[in-house]
Design an enzyme around this catalytic site. Structure first.
Site, PDB file in Angstrom:
ATOM      1  CD  GLU A 161      -0.743  -0.269   3.788  1.00 13.34           C
ATOM      2  OE1 GLU A 161      -0.840  -1.497   3.953  1.00 13.34           O
ATOM      3  OE2 GLU A 161      -1.135   0.573   4.604  1.00 13.34           O
ATOM      4  CE  LYS A 182       7.233   5.304   5.362  1.00 18.29           C
ATOM      5  NZ  LYS A 182       7.286   6.732   5.644  1.00 18.29           N
ATOM      6  CG  ASP A 187       5.763  12.730   2.988  1.00 20.90           C
ATOM      7  OD1 ASP A 187       6.061  12.573   4.188  1.00 20.90           O
ATOM      8  OD2 ASP A 187       6.433  13.409   2.199  1.00 20.90           O
ATOM      9  CE1 TYR A 198      -0.130   3.668   9.491  1.00 20.36           C
ATOM     10  CE2 TYR A 198      -0.733   5.326   7.874  1.00 20.36           C
ATOM     11  CZ  TYR A 198      -0.015   4.948   8.998  1.00 20.36           C
ATOM     12  OH  TYR A 198       0.799   5.850   9.621  1.00 20.36           O
ATOM     13  CE  LYS A 250      10.860   6.552   2.981  1.00 21.78           C
ATOM     14  NZ  LYS A 250      11.898   6.818   3.915  1.00 21.78           N
ATOM     15  CB  CYS A 296      44.257  12.086  13.507  1.00 17.31           C
ATOM     16  SG  CYS A 296      42.908  13.008  14.255  1.00 17.31           S
ATOM     17  CB  CYS A 352      45.278  14.157  17.863  1.00 25.37           C
ATOM     18  SG  CYS A 352      45.122  12.464  17.259  1.00 25.37           S
ATOM     19  CB  CYS A 367      42.068   9.251  14.773  1.00 24.76           C
ATOM     20  SG  CYS A 367      43.030   9.836  16.153  1.00 24.76           S
ATOM     21  CB  CYS A 422      42.126  11.915  19.176  1.00 26.40           C
ATOM     22  SG  CYS A 422      41.422  12.889  17.821  1.00 26.40           S
TER      23      CYS A 422
END
Ligand code: IVH
Length: 706
Positions: free
Chosen positions: A126, A128, A130, A236, A324, A429, A432, A447, A453
């Site tokens: 069915e 969906k 919105d 629903y 979707k 990194c 650090c 890292c 860090c």
């Protein structure tokens, strides 16, 4: 007091007076606009006053009024809505994005139920819708309350407003004594256009899309406004019911229709994944002509007895998924690539974009996932985007689906300058300078600085104070960043010694920008408040990789106390043995999550930091949910051998629902061993220990009435 005084120059007294005046002016303006649909301030003046109000509140947070205009989204929330706790939580749906995900969904359902690929299995499909979901409670056929979804557990009481919606009957005949009907409130395209035209004629603001218009209209304190807005409702689903509506999803929907609800005419029964996809395509083709917004197709297992067996996984049902529609796209320039360091040390590349509207939302940042993605490779080293890499200065396609973070999907090489340099992913990194290491098989470079860090430390702290974790009032991301930058807090334990270190006379905190005596005191009180905290929140707050909120809650229910949990983590260190098996037996905990947990506790520096935190806290044990009348509540059960009437996953989930603890290995703590054909060493061990042993039928008989 004058509106022209610079906010920086205001003293407390004049700030307080001005906030009072602004509250009055802005609240009246809101009433004029929303309640009477007769605005008296133009938008620019209104916005300027609102900005000034916010600026003053930011400078004097402790002066913020309970009726502050900044707490109000559009409509005045004078008293706000009362809250309603849903009798049955309102859940969300897992997502599928393509045919493969749909096939996976079907396969997961079959596996759980122990059905092979050829066994018949019906679904419904069915649209969906919105809009926003609403739960309607009918007792003896009369609508007694209506609640929004809220956080899924508790929603807002919008009963008076729901009564004004034509599609929602206030009295129904022939319904079960108790019936909660669930569905979506939405606004049609035509009604949305007309509403916006009316708003702009009156000089009012228009709504961005029908969903916002529906939400804004339903969440009005004055129900006469809701009544004037053309809202609709599709039913629903259902929540609590005193007797079943039907034996199938389709039957239940037909029953709801008979009772007087509007159901979606495109709901269809399908008997295979292929049929689901065909109906999806059909709905997608009709999407533009439906006259209301939909964002996908929902698939549900048709047989309600099977839905019951499948049950739920933390926040989503196993028996449904939302397929979707493809996301929205737009093209823009990629102006830079930044590297962000997350809580677990992951280096995440972020694309900075020339702002562009994608499906109604302005996007200026997008994720680039990881270094391979930038190179044009997937996690297995195969080419994506035809192997095209991404460089600073490229013309890129941005993709957005629902609420997910936008991503860069494609590159137009014809627009690339010849000398555009290849992007070099850092191996140090950026925060650090520790080595950023990529483990074999891991797509992400991390890292190696751990808690040294600063980026990791600050992200861990932000997570620690976030919702679902310690959720300390007055200590949000901004404050954490500030305190961390100034060296006031380096790790979570430091939060709980703040008062001791800086609270005397409050002078130091008070002297900080944005802090006054009252807000400083409030913060210390809020921190004290959270010294006593349940185990599940502590586990989640530790920010251990892969360990989310739902898993933390299941882990906490399994171990019940901090001591039991920490002992188990130490005992499972070698990733073998009874404690390890026991950890893997927790519903939702797989080897990856379990490994991450025990490794965290095995690292000396991490462990010491956790110990310092725990020394500050009073961790509350977590009880398993009440399982009245369950003959197996509190018992430790082990399944072994082949089960013939249900899969292992189903058996385990069901036992846990009944309050049992399911373990992977037999020990003196085991209460019941359920042994199917082929049971070996576990059955022998249980016999040696004198543990009650049942076959599958015996087990099913034991729990039959629970
Ligand atoms: S069934 C147990 N059916 O989607 C799940 N939901 O992502 C019950 N929605 O919060 C939901 N159309 O607001 C279902 N036909 C439909 C739907 C639908 C829209 C919304 C609903 C839910 C969200 C989940």
């Amino acid at each position: 007091m004058t509106a022209d005084t610079a906010v920086d120059a205001l003293d407390e007294k004049s700030a307080q007076q001005e906030l009072a005046r602004l509250a009055e002016v802005l609240l009246q303006a809101n009433r004029d606009y929303h309640t009477d649909d007769a605005p008296r301030l133009d938008d620019a003046t209104y916005d300027a006053l609102k900005r000034r109000n916010t600026a003053i509140e930011e400078r004097f947070p402790d002066l913020k009024r309970v009726d502050s205009p900044s707490n109000q989204v559009g409509a005045p929330l004078a008293e706000g809505f009362s809250k309603i706790t849903h009798a049955v939580p309102m859940l969300s749906l897992s997502n599928a994005f393509d045919a493969e995900d749909v096939a996976d969904f079907d396969a997961r359902v079959r596996k759980y139920l122990g059905l092979d690929a050829d066994s018949p299995l019906a679904y419904t499909a069915e649209p969906k819708i919105d809009g926003l979901s609403l739960s309607l409670r009918y007792e003896d056929g009369a609508l007694v309350h209506a609640a929004t979804r809220g956080d899924g557990t508790t929603g807002e009481n919008v009963t008076a407003n729901a009564r004004t919606i034509d599609d929602i009957p206030t009295v129904i005949k022939g319904a079960p004594k108790l019936l909660e009907v669930r569905g979506e409130v939405y606004m049609s395209h035509a009604d949305f256009e007309a509403l916006n035209a009316r708003q702009s004629e009156r000089g009012g603001k228009s709504f961005a899309n029908p969903r916002n218009a529906a939400a804004g209209s339903l969440r009005q304190l004055d129900s006469s406004i809701t009544k004037s807005r053309p809202l609709r409702f599709f039913a629903y689903a259902w929540g609590a019911v005193s007797e079943p509506l039907a034996t199938t999803q389709m039957g239940a929907i037909e029953r709801l229709e008979t009772l007087g609800f509007v159901t979606n005419p495109l709901t269809k029964k399908c008997t295979s994944a292929a049929e689901l996809l065909a109906h999806y395509k059909d709905i997608e083709e009709r999407r533009a002509t439906l006259g209301y917004d939909i964002d996908g197709v929902v698939y549900k297992v048709d047989d309600l007895a099977l839905q019951e067996r499948l049950g739920f996984r933390s926040t989503t049902p196993r028996w449904a998924t939302a397929h979707k529609f493809a996301a929205e796209l737009a093209w823009t320039w990629l102006t830079d690539i930044d590297i962000q360091v997350g809580r677990t040390g992951a280096l995440s590349p972020v694309a900075r974009l020339q702002p562009v509207t994608v499906g109604g939302v302005v996007v200026s940042n997008a994720t680039l996932h990881n270094e391979d993605y930038i190179k044009g490779l997937d996690s297995k080293g195969n080419e994506i985007r035809g192997g095209k890499d991404i460089r600073v200065g490229d013309w890129v396609q941005v993709y957005r689906a629902g609420d997910v973070i936008p991503k860069v999907a494609d590159v137009d090489l014809s627009k690339r300058k010849e000398d555009a340099p290849v992007f070099v992913f850092p191996t140090q990194c950026p925060e650090c300078d520790s080595d950023a290491i990529r483990e074999p098989g891991d797509a992400v470079r991390r890292c190696s600085g751990g808690i040294i860090c600063p980026a990791q430390a600050v992200e861990k702290l932000k997570h620690f104070v976030a919702r679902g974790a310690f959720d300390i009032d007055g200590l949000g991301s901004k404050q954490v960043e500030q305190f961390h930058a100034d060296g006031w807090i380096a790790e979570p334990a430091d939060i709980f010694t703040l008062r001791k270190r800086y609270g005397s006379g409050l002078q130091q905190l008070k002297n900080r920008e944005g802090w006054g005596e009252k807000s400083a005191n409030n913060l210390f009180d809020a921190i004290e408040d959270k010294r006593t905290i349940p185990l599940d929140r502590v586990i989640f707050a530790l920010g251990i990789r892969h360990v989310g909120e739902a898993a933390s809650s299941l882990i906490a229910m399994h171990y019940e106390t901090w001591d039991a949990f920490e002992t188990a983590m130490a005992e499972a260190k070698e990733q073998t043995g009874a404690a390890w098996d026991d950890l893997l037996a927790v519903d939702g905990v797989g080897a990856v999550m379990a490994g991450s947990l025990v490794n965290t506790f095995a690292q000396e520096a991490e462990r010491a930091s956790i110990d310092r935190l725990i020394a500050q806290l009073n961790v509350q044990p977590v009880k398993r949910p009440e399982t009245q009348g369950s003959p197996v509540a509190g018992k430790t059960v082990v399944f072994t051998g082949t089960l013939e009437k249900m899969t292992r996953a189903e058996a385990k989930a069901r036992a846990e629902r009944l309050g049992a603890k399911v373990s992977g290995s037999v020990s003196a703590k085991t209460d019941i061993l359920v042994a199917g054909p082929g049971a070996g060493s576990k059955a022998r061990k249980a016999a040696d220990l004198g543990i009650e042993t049942l076959d599958e039928d015996g087990w099913l008989a034991l729990i039959a009435d629970a």
